[in-house]
Design a protein around this motif. Structure first.
Motif, short mmCIF file in Angstrom:
data_model
loop_
_atom_site.label_atom_id
_atom_site.label_comp_id
_atom_site.label_asym_id
_atom_site.label_seq_id
_atom_site.Cartn_x
_atom_site.Cartn_y
_atom_site.Cartn_z
N GLY A 91 71.32 -42.00 -30.07
CA GLY A 91 71.45 -40.69 -29.44
C GLY A 91 72.30 -40.64 -28.19
O GLY A 91 72.63 -39.55 -27.70
N VAL A 131 75.22 -40.32 -25.87
CA VAL A 131 76.60 -39.84 -25.91
C VAL A 131 77.35 -40.26 -24.65
O VAL A 131 78.53 -40.60 -24.68
CB VAL A 131 76.63 -38.30 -26.04
CG1 VAL A 131 78.06 -37.78 -26.11
CG2 VAL A 131 75.83 -37.85 -27.26
N SER A 189 70.82 -39.76 -33.39
CA SER A 189 72.07 -40.23 -33.98
C SER A 189 72.16 -41.75 -33.86
O SER A 189 71.63 -42.35 -32.93
CB SER A 189 73.27 -39.59 -33.28
OG SER A 189 73.48 -40.16 -32.01
N ASN A 219 74.32 -37.25 -36.17
CA ASN A 219 75.65 -37.82 -36.02
C ASN A 219 76.72 -36.75 -35.86
O ASN A 219 77.69 -36.93 -35.11
CB ASN A 219 75.98 -38.71 -37.22
CG ASN A 219 75.21 -40.02 -37.19
OD1 ASN A 219 74.49 -40.31 -36.24
ND2 ASN A 219 75.36 -40.81 -38.24
N HIS A 271 76.61 -35.62 -32.31
CA HIS A 271 77.11 -36.72 -31.49
C HIS A 271 78.63 -36.73 -31.47
O HIS A 271 79.26 -36.83 -30.41
CB HIS A 271 76.58 -38.05 -32.03
CG HIS A 271 76.80 -39.21 -31.12
ND1 HIS A 271 75.82 -40.14 -30.83
CD2 HIS A 271 77.89 -39.62 -30.40
CE1 HIS A 271 76.30 -41.05 -30.00
NE2 HIS A 271 77.56 -40.76 -29.75
N ALA A 315 72.07 -36.86 -28.51
CA ALA A 315 72.33 -36.25 -29.81
C ALA A 315 71.27 -36.67 -30.82
O ALA A 315 70.94 -37.85 -30.94
CB ALA A 315 73.71 -36.66 -30.31
N MET A 364 70.21 -31.53 -30.57
CA MET A 364 70.40 -32.24 -29.30
C MET A 364 69.20 -32.06 -28.38
O MET A 364 68.38 -31.17 -28.56
CB MET A 364 71.68 -31.78 -28.61
CG MET A 364 71.70 -30.30 -28.30
SD MET A 364 73.27 -29.73 -27.61
CE MET A 364 73.11 -30.33 -25.93
#
Length: 332
Positions: free
Chosen positions: A140, A142, A131, A159, A162, A156, A97
């Motif tokens: 990415g 979220v 992600s 996955n 995420h 993220a 992350m």
């Protein structure tokens, strides 16, 4: 007036109706063709893509009823984010992350009218892997912050991370803390605002307090006053839910909208004179050009270590300047 059917780029032809007589051609085309911003179409017209009755025209050309407009629709913006070398302030990073301090004026992901200069474009440049759960336009991402809200945002890389973070947001275990300056004094030292939020009945870009409406969802915000001034309040907000514009709508609901909030407070810019409500001075120095709302702190359970982690971003310079001016006025 004919309208695009979304089938892609290529030549189109329109006959100008009476209802849009005298309209600039770039505005006319923006209304006629879905999926493109006015700026995109203006650039195409500037490049010679538009002809009126067989003559190439400029973006400022005003169409007349009955004229034939031929236009070569440009290729649509790509589905994914185009990498752009935009500096970003990274607060934290590991292999799963990234935590970013988002600046004001930056849209999180591409949308109509905002295809470039987004956070996802910056992320796509700086990171090779993000992600893809949110789709190609939101790698990415979220959660999100409004364009002119600054502060902490999670991204993220994988996955698995995420999904873990998204589950925390859905379960409302993420602790979010915002700092805001309001127009007007909040009387109570602390309180919880419980008021459902739904789409505004008349303005598509706004939200509103709407009980028992099909678009409404429960919304809860706890607030605590940090300091009061003659013309406003410095307040800490902890939203339990994550509705669109939630803090902005809730603070407006109690009569103290976020300072310089164009949508809910009526001001797009704020001068020193307006901030301090000076009567004998005429200082028109602009001190704020966006809503005074900052995502200050975010606490999560780390997806890999399962330990709680807290991320903080200090107030950005424009909000800090306003706060300093208000505190100095209090002391004088």
């Amino acid at each position: 007036m004919s309208s695009a059917d979304g089938s892609g780029a290529g030549p189109r032809e329109f006959i100008v109706p009476e209802s849009v007589h005298g309209t600039r051609i770039d505005i006319f085309l923006t209304a006629a063709i879905d999926g493109y911003s006015r700026e995109q179409l203006r650039k195409a017209v500037h490049g010679g893509a538009a002809q009126v009755d067989g003559r190439v025209v400029r973006p400022s050309f005003k169409v007349r009823a009955g004229q034939r407009v031929e236009f070569v629709v440009p290729p649509p913006a790509p589905d994914g984010s185009i990498p752009e070398n935009i500096p970003i302030n990274i607060l934290y990073e590991d292999d799963g992350m990234v935590v970013v301090d988002k600046p004001a004026g930056m849209v999180v992901h591409p949308a109509r009218g905002n295809w470039s200069g987004t956070l996802t474009s910056a992320l796509a440049y700086h990171f090779q892997s993000l992600s893809d759960i949110g789709g190609p336009a939101r790698p990415g991402i979220v959660h999100r912050l409004d364009r002119d809200t600054t502060g902490v945002i999670l991204v993220a890389k994988t996955n698995a991370v995420h999904i873990h973070l998204a589950e925390q947001f859905a379960a409302r275990t993420v602790e979010k803390e915002y700092l805001a300056l309001t127009a007007g004094r909040i009387d109570r030292d602390r309180d919880r605002i419980e008021a459902a939020i739904g789409r505004h009945p008349f303005q598509r870009d706004k939200m509103a307090i709407r009980e028992n409406h099909v678009t409404s969802k429960p919304a809860s915000t706890f607030y605590e006053v940090i300091d009061r001034f003659a013309t406003g309040t410095y307040v800490r907000c902890r939203p339990k839910t994550g509705r669109t514009h939630q803090i902005r709508v809730h603070l407006d609901h109690i009569g103290t909208p976020v300072l310089c909030d164009k949508l809910y407070g009526g001001h797009a810019t704020l001068t020193r004179n307006q901030l301090l409500k000076l009567r004998r001075e005429t200082d028109e120095t602009v001190v704020l050009e966006r809503q005074a709302l900052h995502a200050y702190r975010l606490t999560i359970q780390h997806p890999q270590s399962n330990k709680p982690m807290t991320f903080e971003a200090p107030l950005h310079d424009d909000m800090q300047t306003c706060l300093d001016l208000l505190q100095a006025a209090n002391e004088s």
